[in-house]
Write a protein that holds these residues in place. Structure first.
Motif, mmCIF file in Angstrom:
data_model
loop_
_atom_site.group_PDB
_atom_site.id
_atom_site.type_symbol
_atom_site.label_atom_id
_atom_site.label_comp_id
_atom_site.label_asym_id
_atom_site.label_seq_id
_atom_site.Cartn_x
_atom_site.Cartn_y
_atom_site.Cartn_z
ATOM 1 N N ILE A 1 18.809 27.337 35.725
ATOM 2 C CA ILE A 1 17.880 26.268 35.672
ATOM 3 C C ILE A 1 16.575 26.524 34.586
ATOM 4 O O ILE A 1 16.135 25.858 33.953
ATOM 5 N N LEU A 2 16.424 27.706 34.306
ATOM 6 C CA LEU A 2 15.472 28.281 33.128
ATOM 7 C C LEU A 2 16.023 27.688 32.062
ATOM 8 O O LEU A 2 15.614 27.170 31.198
ATOM 9 N N LYS B 1 18.860 34.883 40.450
ATOM 10 C CA LYS B 1 18.963 33.821 39.768
ATOM 11 C C LYS B 1 18.813 32.624 40.923
ATOM 12 O O LYS B 1 18.308 31.754 40.207
ATOM 13 N N ALA C 1 15.079 31.206 41.337
ATOM 14 C CA ALA C 1 14.448 30.499 40.370
ATOM 15 C C ALA C 1 14.784 28.916 40.828
ATOM 16 O O ALA C 1 13.890 28.136 40.314
ATOM 17 N N ILE C 2 15.723 28.728 41.391
ATOM 18 C CA ILE C 2 15.999 27.314 41.829
ATOM 19 C C ILE C 2 14.940 26.972 43.098
ATOM 20 O O ILE C 2 14.677 25.838 43.222
ATOM 21 N N THR D 1 12.110 27.208 42.986
ATOM 22 C CA THR D 1 11.089 26.352 42.450
ATOM 23 C C THR D 1 10.858 24.912 42.895
ATOM 24 O O THR D 1 9.798 24.377 43.075
ATOM 25 N N VAL D 2 11.994 24.363 43.221
ATOM 26 C CA VAL D 2 12.124 22.867 43.497
ATOM 27 C C VAL D 2 11.506 22.569 44.822
ATOM 28 O O VAL D 2 11.193 21.433 45.244
ATOM 29 N N MET E 1 9.564 31.123 38.116
ATOM 30 C CA MET E 1 10.081 29.957 37.583
ATOM 31 C C MET E 1 8.739 28.812 37.761
ATOM 32 O O MET E 1 8.700 28.147 37.016
ATOM 33 N N GLU F 1 6.613 26.779 35.232
ATOM 34 C CA GLU F 1 6.382 25.377 35.190
ATOM 35 C C GLU F 1 4.781 24.986 35.041
ATOM 36 O O GLU F 1 4.682 24.211 34.259
ATOM 37 N N PHE G 1 8.525 29.355 28.432
ATOM 38 C CA PHE G 1 9.746 29.579 29.088
ATOM 39 C C PHE G 1 10.426 30.663 28.300
ATOM 40 O O PHE G 1 11.438 31.331 28.995
ATOM 41 N N VAL H 1 9.183 33.834 29.776
ATOM 42 C CA VAL H 1 9.812 34.073 31.082
ATOM 43 C C VAL H 1 11.373 34.283 31.049
ATOM 44 O O VAL H 1 11.905 35.172 31.798
ATOM 45 N N MET H 2 12.048 33.586 29.999
ATOM 46 C CA MET H 2 13.482 34.146 29.865
ATOM 47 C C MET H 2 13.613 35.563 29.473
ATOM 48 O O MET H 2 14.586 36.130 30.043
ATOM 49 N N TYR I 1 13.266 37.313 32.761
ATOM 50 C CA TYR I 1 14.231 37.364 33.788
ATOM 51 C C TYR I 1 15.687 38.128 33.144
ATOM 52 O O TYR I 1 16.182 38.941 33.981
#
Lengths: 260, 219, 221
Positions: B68-69, C159, C162-163, C165-166, C173, C177, C190, C193-194, C197
């Motif tokens: 997603i990132l 990982k 991070a999802i 976030t929705v 994450m 945003e 970003f 943040v990459m 991670y």
């Protein structure tokens, strides 16, 4: 017919046999692994089961301690048929020790812990006592120096000797050996066979499935020849190896290069 | 609390189009990521140290990031790198292809390495060129090992396409959630979304099982 | 084209708290997934026959449905069914566990089945009960053999956070945003943040690899 004048005398024949197989049958699907095998094992006897691969020798051994269930006939231990219920079967297994072709030491435990595991886990023995017994047994098989080693660091012959000690730790009445040296280098076969010979001299009742004809000739009290799930001949080593009465026994031994 | 499940039927057109785009994205990504992964694997297996490191770096980088990132990052970086405006769809495709190529590269490399060196040596000893040995002996065997893993990667990819909904690509997840926002039918639409994914994904998962059974290598 | 990384420095505390949530969510979900997976695997191997198809259905369904869908459903739809709401964090824990436990169950089942059958025979021949066999011989070896797979479960958990976030879980994450939106510096934010991670995930995979190499011989029978 048998042209040896006197009937062969079995060890401890005056006492009732320790193990009796009555017409034992075992099927794997359509394949008949054991086709009505009848046999007696006497106390203190060293019995060697020989024969071509797939003839049923190992199957019979695994039926003895109920690792396989039989489809017909009976297996009697001290006159009592093998039980069906799991907890009773476990009790029977405690009276027998088994040694496998692939050693099957527990890789996550040291040699000492492997040998002590049976007494601690199954017999509920105190750890100190179990480890003392384990140490004595490792000494007996000549591996007290390797007590702290893990199986990955032991040679095949050393692993198998530890496996024998592990089985002996349960103080069994009968020792079952399933091709104990078949997976070993020729150099290490000797060290395992001499441990087994020592055990035999001490009077342990042993059933040994083996291809080591020299061992059978020297150490066995009784030799049983298998073929296609049935016994084709049995008798003292002198008979089987020097004057076999059955043609197919002669063929089998001849193929192995055994010339008496 | 009343539920109105008819909204699903009313909006079936949008949902089915979303599902079609999900499938399309999956297919297109894999079509691009297989050559992509192959190229990366060959770079890694080559004798050129620079190519090796570049490939290793790329693969390790993308395998150690949340997808997603990567999607967000590509969405914001690509307009800078490329002069013209790209659609979210293309952006999504780029992100997915980068990610899946990295996984494929690892799969191909591991598959080829898993074939015993003796096989290659036997082929060379017969007089085959290195190229012949690779294509006639090593790769066919590696293919059996690689296929089940690619099949699993495919199913993962199918699920991962849902993530591109965050940059407003109208695949199934985005479409379903848009309808939810419009109709306020939360439970109905979200359940429909789950069921639709299930209907498409379950047979794929079973197919992957079959492939594993048929081509799986027993150690 | 100039870059301005100051929004990251200015908001480091904001990011740090997000990182904390990421770590907490990952660890909790990984642990609950493995525990749930263990229960499911054992039930599947040794439990009642009627339960098996139910468990297989659950496991296969989680292979078909994306984690995003499970997250969103658990946070928005599930409350409508049962009447109470979860916080985003706990909804995420439940959703992630639900999704990852299916994978963990398969990993554990494969691990137990990968222990050589001879080990079972040897333990039974000593007179051990099935429970003792499982606890003292199979599970210890299976656990060692499965270490790389457990590592990958942790990686997946990190990982997947991070999802989350929705559904507005305030993890890293989501923080990214927010700051990217406010500062109009998405590329810098970003990218940073990459790196974050990567710095978290890379050691996890490498660490598990190294640990496994040191103890692998204890699992090889």
């Amino acid at each position: 017919m048998n042209d040896i004048a006197r009937a062969p005398v079995r060890k401890n024949a005056d006492q009732p046999p320790v193990l009796v197989y009555e017409d034992v049958r075992k099927l794997y699907g359509d394949f008949v692994a054991l086709n009505g095998v009848s046999l007696q094992v006497h106390k203190g006897e060293v019995m060697c089961l020989i024969g071509p691969s797939g003839s049923g020798k190992s199957t019979l051994l695994r039926c003895t301690n109920a690792l396989e269930t039989i489809n017909g006939g009976r297996v009697l231990i001290d006159g009592v048929p093998l039980p069906v219920q799991e907890s009773a079967v476990r009790k029977v297994r405690q009276r027998m020790g088994m040694v496998f072709q692939s050693f099957e030491l527990f890789p996550h435990k040291s040699a000492l812990d492997n040998v002590a595991m049976g007494p601690i886990t199954v017999l509920g023995m105190r750890e100190a006592e179990a480890k003392a017994r384990a140490m004595a047994l490792l000494e007996k098989v000549g591996l007290s120096a390797k007590a702290g080693s893990f199986p990955a660091n032991l040679s095949g012959g050393q692993q198998q000797r530890v496996a024998i000690a592990r089985a002996l730790a349960m103080e069994p009445e009968v020792m079952l050996f399933d091709e104990p040296t078949s997976a070993l280098d020729p150099e290490t076969v000797g060290e395992v066979l001499s441990v087994m010979q020592k055990l035999a001299q001490e009077g342990m009742t042993m059933i040994v499935v083996t291809h080591e004809m020299g061992f059978a000739r020297r150490v066995a009290d009784w030799v049983v020849v298998f073929e296609s799930g049935a016994i084709i001949e049995q008798g003292p080593p002198a008979q089987i190896f020097e004057q076999p009465t059955v043609e197919r026994t002669r063929d089998f031994l001849g193929h192995l290069g055994w010339n008496g | 609390m009343t539920f109105d499940w008819s909204v699903i039927w009313t909006h079936r057109q949008a949902l089915l189009e979303g599902a079609a785009l999900t499938v399309g994205l999956t297919v297109l990504t894999m079509l691009l990521a297989v050559p992509g992964g192959t190229m990366l694997a060959l770079m890694r297996l080559s004798s050129n140290k620079l190519l090796q490191s570049a490939s290793l770096g790329f693969v390790e980088f993308f395998r150690n990031l949340p997808l997603i990132l990567v999607i967000y990052w590509v969405f914001y970086v690509m307009p800078m790198a490329v002069e013209f405006q790209l659609s979210p769809l293309v952006t999504a495709l780029v992100a997915l292809v980068l990610n899946i190529s990295a996984y494929n590269a690892e799969t191909f490399r591991a598959g080829i390495n898993s074939i015993r060196k003796g096989q290659l040596e036997a082929a060379l000893a017969m007089g085959m060129s290195r190229r012949q040995a690779m294509f006639k002996v090593v790769i066919p065997q590696a293919g059996r090992r690689i296929l089940p893993v690619i099949a699993s990667t495919w199913v993962s990819l199918f699920k991962d396409t849902s993530l591109v909904s965050v940059i407003a690509v109208s695949e199934l997840a985005y479409s379903a959630m848009q309808i939810r926002a419009q109709t306020f039918r939360v439970l109905e639409m979200l359940t429909a979304m789950a069921v639709l994914y299930w209907l498409m994904g379950y047979p794929q998962a079973k197919l992957v099982d079959w492939i594993h059974r048929k081509y799986g290598v027993k150690e | 084209m100039e870059f301005d990384f100051s929004p990251i420095a200015d908001n480091w505390r904001f990011f740090a708290s997000g990182l904390g949530v990421t770590v907490a969510l990952s660890l909790i979900s990984a642990v609950t997934s493995i525990l749930a997976g263990l229960v499911i695997a054992l039930l599947r191997l040794y439990g009642p026959g009627w339960l098996r198809p139910v468990l297989v259905f659950y496991i296969d369904s989680m292979r078909a449905i994306p984690v995003l869908v499970v997250l969103v459903w658990m946070y928005f739809a599930f409350p409508l069914l049962v009447g109470f709401t979860f916080s985003p964090f706990w909804a995420a824990v439940i959703a992630l566990t639900l999704h990852i436990a299916a994978y963990a169950a398969e990993v554990i089942r494969a691990g137990i089945e990968s222990v050589r059958p001879g080990q079972t025979r040897a333990a039974l021949a000593l007179g051990m009960s099935r429970v003792q066999l499982l606890r003292k011989v199979l599970l210890p070896q299976a656990t060692i053999r499965m270490l790389p797979a457990f590592g990958s479960i942790l990686t997946i958990a990190i990982k997947d956070t991070a999802i989350a976030t929705v559904i507005a879980v305030p993890e890293l994450m989501h923080r990214a945003e927010t700051v990217a939106g406010q500062s109009y510096r998405p590329v810098e934010v970003f990218t940073a943040v990459m790196v974050a991670y990567f710095v978290i995930l890379f050691p996890v995979t490498r660490g598990i690899d190294r640990l496994y190499h040191r103890v692998a011989h204890l699992g090889r029978s």
